[in-house]
Design a protein around this motif. Structure first.
Motif, short mmCIF file in Angstrom:
data_model
loop_
_atom_site.label_atom_id
_atom_site.label_comp_id
_atom_site.label_asym_id
_atom_site.label_seq_id
_atom_site.Cartn_x
_atom_site.Cartn_y
_atom_site.Cartn_z
N SER A 109 11.61 10.27 5.54
CA SER A 109 11.33 11.61 5.01
C SER A 109 9.85 11.94 5.15
CB SER A 109 11.72 11.68 3.53
OG SER A 109 10.85 10.87 2.75
N LYS A 110 9.52 13.22 4.92
CA LYS A 110 8.12 13.64 4.97
C LYS A 110 7.31 12.90 3.91
CE LYS A 110 8.97 18.32 6.70
NZ LYS A 110 8.81 19.77 6.42
N GLU A 111 7.93 12.68 2.74
CA GLU A 111 7.24 11.97 1.66
C GLU A 111 6.94 10.53 2.08
OE1 GLU A 111 10.00 13.76 1.30
OE2 GLU A 111 9.12 15.48 0.24
N ASP A 112 7.89 9.91 2.79
CA ASP A 112 7.67 8.54 3.27
C ASP A 112 6.53 8.49 4.28
OD1 ASP A 112 9.74 7.51 1.73
OD2 ASP A 112 11.24 7.81 3.29
N VAL A 113 6.50 9.45 5.19
CA VAL A 113 5.42 9.49 6.19
C VAL A 113 4.07 9.65 5.52
CG1 VAL A 113 4.44 10.84 8.09
CG2 VAL A 113 6.89 10.34 8.05
N ALA A 114 4.00 10.56 4.54
CA ALA A 114 2.74 10.76 3.81
C ALA A 114 2.34 9.48 3.09
CB ALA A 114 2.89 11.91 2.81
N GLY A 115 3.31 8.78 2.50
CA GLY A 115 3.03 7.53 1.81
C GLY A 115 2.55 6.45 2.76
N LEU A 116 3.17 6.35 3.93
CA LEU A 116 2.73 5.38 4.93
C LEU A 116 1.31 5.67 5.40
CD1 LEU A 116 5.98 5.11 7.08
CD2 LEU A 116 4.93 3.25 5.77
N SER A 117 1.01 6.94 5.58
CA SER A 117 -0.34 7.32 6.02
C SER A 117 -1.37 6.92 4.98
CB SER A 117 -0.39 8.83 6.27
OG SER A 117 -1.67 9.21 6.73
N ARG A 118 -1.05 7.16 3.70
CA ARG A 118 -1.98 6.76 2.62
C ARG A 118 -2.17 5.25 2.60
NH1 ARG A 118 0.84 10.91 -0.16
NH2 ARG A 118 2.26 9.39 -1.09
N LYS A 119 -1.08 4.51 2.75
CA LYS A 119 -1.16 3.06 2.71
C LYS A 119 -1.97 2.51 3.88
CE LYS A 119 1.11 1.49 -0.90
NZ LYS A 119 0.49 0.56 -1.88
N MET A 120 -1.78 3.11 5.05
CA MET A 120 -2.51 2.64 6.23
C MET A 120 -4.02 2.76 6.04
SD MET A 120 -0.58 1.36 8.56
CE MET A 120 -1.85 1.29 9.81
N GLU A 121 -4.45 3.81 5.36
CA GLU A 121 -5.88 4.03 5.14
C GLU A 121 -6.49 2.91 4.30
OE1 GLU A 121 -6.21 7.84 3.37
OE2 GLU A 121 -5.72 8.95 5.20
N ASN A 122 -5.65 2.25 3.49
CA ASN A 122 -6.16 1.24 2.57
C ASN A 122 -5.96 -0.19 3.06
OD1 ASN A 122 -7.04 3.14 0.61
ND2 ASN A 122 -4.93 3.39 -0.08
N LEU A 123 -5.50 -0.35 4.30
CA LEU A 123 -5.34 -1.70 4.86
C LEU A 123 -6.62 -2.10 5.57
CD1 LEU A 123 -1.73 -1.64 6.36
CD2 LEU A 123 -2.46 -2.50 4.14
N HIS A 124 -7.14 -3.27 5.21
CA HIS A 124 -8.41 -3.70 5.79
C HIS A 124 -8.31 -5.04 6.53
CE1 HIS A 124 -10.23 -0.37 3.71
NE2 HIS A 124 -9.76 -0.80 2.56
N SER A 125 -7.45 -5.93 6.05
CA SER A 125 -7.38 -7.25 6.68
C SER A 125 -6.59 -7.17 7.99
CB SER A 125 -6.73 -8.27 5.75
OG SER A 125 -5.32 -8.16 5.78
N TYR A 126 -6.95 -8.04 8.91
CA TYR A 126 -6.28 -8.09 10.21
C TYR A 126 -4.78 -8.34 10.06
CZ TYR A 126 -4.65 -10.07 14.62
OH TYR A 126 -3.91 -10.35 15.75
N TYR A 127 -4.41 -9.29 9.20
CA TYR A 127 -3.01 -9.67 9.04
C TYR A 127 -2.20 -8.54 8.43
CZ TYR A 127 -4.49 -14.36 10.27
OH TYR A 127 -5.00 -15.44 10.94
N ASP A 128 -2.75 -7.84 7.45
CA ASP A 128 -2.03 -6.73 6.85
C ASP A 128 -1.79 -5.62 7.87
OD1 ASP A 128 -1.76 -7.92 4.42
OD2 ASP A 128 -3.37 -6.82 3.42
N LYS A 129 -2.79 -5.38 8.72
CA LYS A 129 -2.63 -4.36 9.75
C LYS A 129 -1.55 -4.76 10.75
CE LYS A 129 -7.31 -2.49 9.41
NZ LYS A 129 -8.63 -2.32 10.08
N GLU A 130 -1.48 -6.05 11.07
CA GLU A 130 -0.45 -6.53 11.99
C GLU A 130 0.94 -6.41 11.36
OE1 GLU A 130 -0.77 -7.57 15.32
OE2 GLU A 130 -2.63 -6.47 14.89
#
Length: 312
Positions: A175-196
């Motif tokens: 859903s659009k809400e899920d996409v917005a949530g994923l975008s917010r979460k991605m902004e807060n990922l900093h470690s290499y493993y979390d990004k992978e």
């Protein structure tokens, strides 16, 4: 379903669980596709609680004890009585691996089955057999009865809040809400493993939701958030999508201009028919479409466009 046959849901599930329990990860050990015998019997994920006294913050982990078996069912997998008892059998096999020196207490084993939606038919069948199903929280159903282990079934799309967004992304109905949530979460990922881990989840989620995403791209508010996610995982698709959208926008602008020119021409406000045709053609409009709007033939359009540049 043909386009989604090759999607590897289970590795994405393991990555989503790593992100789901990011805060609790120091206290947990994740073992994916744990072998239960020499035959190809594997549980999707075993999570070992490193310290018995550790308090798990994630509500899905409220049930966790020392040994926690997790089985994930994709949107296309069946979850019926046979699957239920097969997973229960996995837990029995796991418990049997203990020896005299290190026997596994059945009270220290838990089972969690995760799927997109609640298995209503399975719940009815279990109740007929005397089991009790109790909804503890949104999306979390505990199973009570003659089971030697603590057991729960998680309905991922019923989980609320950004805290469970990685697991909720394992769906074909993003859903659009899920996409917005994923975008917010991605902004807060900093470690290499979390990004992978995030890339593994997004790769599956985006490929399983191409139709939904293409529809969302028409929403100006969602466009940039979506394209950031798409470009991270599938740059080729992103490039083609941007080209397609740019073409659609250009065609819309050209058509609007053409209609305006045609209306002006009908009212005698345009300098001339040829000028209107050149303007429409220069805007990128197809000759057949110009002819349709001006109520003439493609041959006439070709004839006018073939005039020397000086006459334009």
């Amino acid at each position: 379903m043909a386009d989604t046959d090759n999607i590897q849901w289970h590795p994405a599930f393991v990555a989503a669980m790593q992100l789901e329990f990011a805060e609790d990860r120091p206290f947990l050990e994740f073992i994916e596709e744990y072998s239960l015998s020499h035959a190809p019997l594997r549980i999707d994920l075993v999570v070992i609680k490193k310290k018995n006294h550790a308090v798990i913050q994630n509500v899905i982990g409220n049930i966790f004890r020392g040994h926690n078996l997790l089985e994930y069912k994709s949107p296309y997998d069946v979850l019926n009585l046979n699957v239920f008892f097969k997973v229960l059998g996995y837990a029995c096999l796991y418990k049997s691996f203990g020896d005299a020196d290190k026997e596994i207490d059945p009270r220290d084993v838990t089972i969690t089955i995760l799927r997109e939606s609640a298995p209503r038919k399975l719940f009815l069948d279990l109740e007929e057999l005397g089991y009790q199903i109790r909804q503890e929280q949104d999306g979390i159903y505990k199973i009570y009865g003659s089971i030697p282990f603590l057991m729960q079934i998680i309905a991922l799309k019923e989980l609320s809040g950004d805290g469970h967004i990685w697991l909720r992304a394992l769906t074909t109905t993003l859903s659009k809400e899920d996409v917005a949530g994923l975008s917010r979460k991605m902004e807060n990922l900093h470690s290499y493993y979390d990004k992978e881990f995030a890339k593994a989840v997004l790769d599956v989620s985006l490929r399983a939701n191409k139709q939904n995403i293409n529809e969302m791209l028409g929403d100006g508010v969602m466009y940039e958030a979506l394209m950031e996610l798409v470009e991270m995982m599938q740059p080729d698709w992103a490039r083609e999508t941007r080209k397609s959208i740019a073409k659609d926008v250009a065609e819309d602008m050209a058509e609007n201009m053409a209609k305006s020119c045609a209306e002006s021409l009908a009212k005698g406000h345009a300098a001339g028919r040829a000028e209107v045709i050149f303007r429409m053609y220069d805007s990128g409009m197809e000759i057949d479409r110009i002819a349709e709007i001006l109520k003439t033939t493609p041959d006439e359009i070709h004839t006018i466009l073939a005039q020397p540049a000086a006459s334009k």
